[in-house]
Scaffold this motif. Structure first.
Motif, short mmCIF file in Angstrom:
data_model
loop_
_atom_site.label_atom_id
_atom_site.label_comp_id
_atom_site.label_asym_id
_atom_site.label_seq_id
_atom_site.Cartn_x
_atom_site.Cartn_y
_atom_site.Cartn_z
N SER A 2 0.84 -1.19 0.00
CA SER A 2 0.00 0.00 0.00
C SER A 2 0.87 1.25 0.00
O SER A 2 1.90 1.28 0.69
N THR A 3 0.46 2.23 -0.74
CA THR A 3 1.20 3.50 -0.79
C THR A 3 0.37 4.57 -0.12
O THR A 3 -0.82 4.71 -0.37
N VAL A 4 1.03 5.31 0.76
CA VAL A 4 0.42 6.44 1.46
C VAL A 4 1.24 7.66 1.12
O VAL A 4 2.47 7.64 1.20
N LYS A 5 0.56 8.72 0.73
CA LYS A 5 1.25 9.98 0.42
C LYS A 5 0.48 11.11 1.09
O LYS A 5 -0.73 11.21 0.94
N GLU A 6 1.21 11.92 1.85
CA GLU A 6 0.57 13.02 2.58
C GLU A 6 1.57 14.17 2.71
O GLU A 6 2.78 13.95 2.77
N ALA A 7 1.06 15.37 2.76
CA ALA A 7 1.90 16.55 2.94
C ALA A 7 1.29 17.46 3.99
O ALA A 7 0.07 17.45 4.20
N VAL A 8 2.15 18.21 4.66
CA VAL A 8 1.71 19.19 5.64
C VAL A 8 2.62 20.41 5.52
O VAL A 8 3.83 20.26 5.28
N ASP A 9 2.05 21.58 5.64
CA ASP A 9 2.85 22.82 5.66
C ASP A 9 3.08 23.20 7.12
O ASP A 9 2.14 23.25 7.91
N VAL A 10 4.35 23.44 7.45
CA VAL A 10 4.72 23.78 8.82
C VAL A 10 5.24 25.21 8.87
O VAL A 10 5.83 25.70 7.90
N ASP A 11 5.01 25.86 9.99
CA ASP A 11 5.39 27.27 10.15
C ASP A 11 6.79 27.41 10.74
O ASP A 11 6.99 28.06 11.76
N VAL A 12 7.75 26.74 10.09
CA VAL A 12 9.17 26.86 10.43
C VAL A 12 9.95 26.82 9.12
O VAL A 12 9.46 26.34 8.10
N ASP A 13 11.19 27.32 9.17
CA ASP A 13 12.01 27.30 7.97
C ASP A 13 12.43 25.87 7.64
O ASP A 13 12.33 24.97 8.48
N VAL A 14 12.90 25.65 6.41
CA VAL A 14 13.22 24.31 5.94
C VAL A 14 14.33 23.66 6.77
O VAL A 14 14.29 22.47 7.06
N ARG A 15 15.31 24.41 7.21
CA ARG A 15 16.41 23.85 8.01
C ARG A 15 15.88 23.29 9.35
O ARG A 15 16.26 22.20 9.76
N THR A 16 14.99 24.03 9.99
CA THR A 16 14.44 23.58 11.26
C THR A 16 13.60 22.32 11.07
O THR A 16 13.72 21.37 11.83
N ALA A 17 12.77 22.30 10.04
CA ALA A 17 11.93 21.12 9.78
C ALA A 17 12.80 19.89 9.48
O ALA A 17 12.58 18.81 10.04
N TYR A 18 13.79 20.06 8.63
CA TYR A 18 14.69 18.96 8.29
C TYR A 18 15.45 18.47 9.51
O TYR A 18 15.54 17.27 9.77
N ASN A 19 16.03 19.41 10.26
CA ASN A 19 16.81 19.03 11.45
C ASN A 19 15.97 18.21 12.42
O ASN A 19 16.43 17.21 12.97
N GLN A 20 14.72 18.64 12.64
CA GLN A 20 13.87 17.90 13.57
C GLN A 20 13.62 16.49 13.05
O GLN A 20 13.65 15.53 13.81
N TRP A 21 13.39 16.33 11.76
CA TRP A 21 13.11 15.01 11.21
C TRP A 21 14.32 14.08 11.35
O TRP A 21 14.17 12.87 11.47
N THR A 22 15.53 14.62 11.37
CA THR A 22 16.72 13.78 11.51
C THR A 22 16.94 13.34 12.96
O THR A 22 17.82 12.53 13.22
N ARG A 23 16.16 13.87 13.87
CA ARG A 23 16.24 13.45 15.28
C ARG A 23 15.28 12.28 15.48
O ARG A 23 14.24 12.40 16.13
N PHE A 24 15.66 11.14 14.91
CA PHE A 24 14.79 9.96 14.86
C PHE A 24 14.33 9.52 16.24
O PHE A 24 13.22 9.01 16.38
N GLU A 25 15.16 9.69 17.25
CA GLU A 25 14.79 9.24 18.59
C GLU A 25 13.65 10.06 19.19
O GLU A 25 13.05 9.65 20.18
N ASP A 26 13.30 11.20 18.56
CA ASP A 26 12.14 11.99 18.99
C ASP A 26 10.84 11.50 18.36
O ASP A 26 9.76 11.97 18.73
N PHE A 27 10.89 10.58 17.41
CA PHE A 27 9.68 10.14 16.70
C PHE A 27 8.55 9.69 17.62
O PHE A 27 7.38 9.98 17.33
N PRO A 28 8.83 8.98 18.74
CA PRO A 28 7.70 8.59 19.61
C PRO A 28 6.92 9.79 20.16
O PRO A 28 5.77 9.62 20.58
#
Length: 158
Positions: A2-28
């Motif tokens: 199954s393929t799921v595709k979703e997008a969300v616009d966040v009110d932060v700059d791209v560097r902040t959004a990317y940096n947070q996503w690389t903090r995998f241990e915060d995913f829970p």
């Protein structure tokens, strides 16, 4: 699969959004059913999930990662089969579109039934909404991983 595709616009700059996503241990903190993610090295993470009473552990491998642009992964070993990509699109200096695409192969009767009922799709959408809330409340995340991972065999499918 199954393929799921979703997008969300966040009110932060791209560097902040990317940096947070690389903090995998915060995913829970924002992903439903994810109990723990341990980063093993730059490419590998170990996941513990509990969904519908079923606990699973599996590893993922990052196959392509470019700062402020994308992270692509796949599961390795075990009976959990998934692959996906998250992309970051700069909308302006303080807004970013985060687009997640996942291919998931449910295993077992309960997971296949849940997939047919749209549970996986709703869970991914909910996770992205919670990511938006999480990143907008936590503000600057300057300690994300900024390294580049290139596909080992660029011509091979991920």
């Amino acid at each position: 699969m199954s393929t799921v595709k979703e997008a969300v616009d966040v009110d932060v700059d791209v560097r902040t959004a990317y940096n947070q996503w690389t903090r995998f241990e915060d995913f829970p903190s924002f992903m439903e059913g994810v109990e723990e993610v341990r980063q093993l090295d730059d490419r590998h993470n170990h996941w513990t999930t509990k969904i519908g009473g079923v606990q699973r552990e599996f590893d993922t491998e990052i196959v392509d990662q470019m700062p402020d642009d994308r992270i692509t992964w796949r599961s390795v070993g075990g009976d959990t089969r998934q692959r996906g990509s998250v992309r970051f699109e700069r909308l302006d200096g303080s807004h970013t579109r985060v687009e997640l695409t996942m291919d998931v192969e449910p295993t077992g009767v309960a997971e296949k039934g849940a997939d047919m009922l749209g549970v996986i799709d709703r869970r991914v959408k909910g996770d992205l909404r919670r990511f938006k809330d999480y990143i907008e409340q936590h503000g600057d995340t300057s300690d994300g991983w900024r390294g580049r991972i290139r596909p080992e065999n660029p011509g091979a499918p991920a």
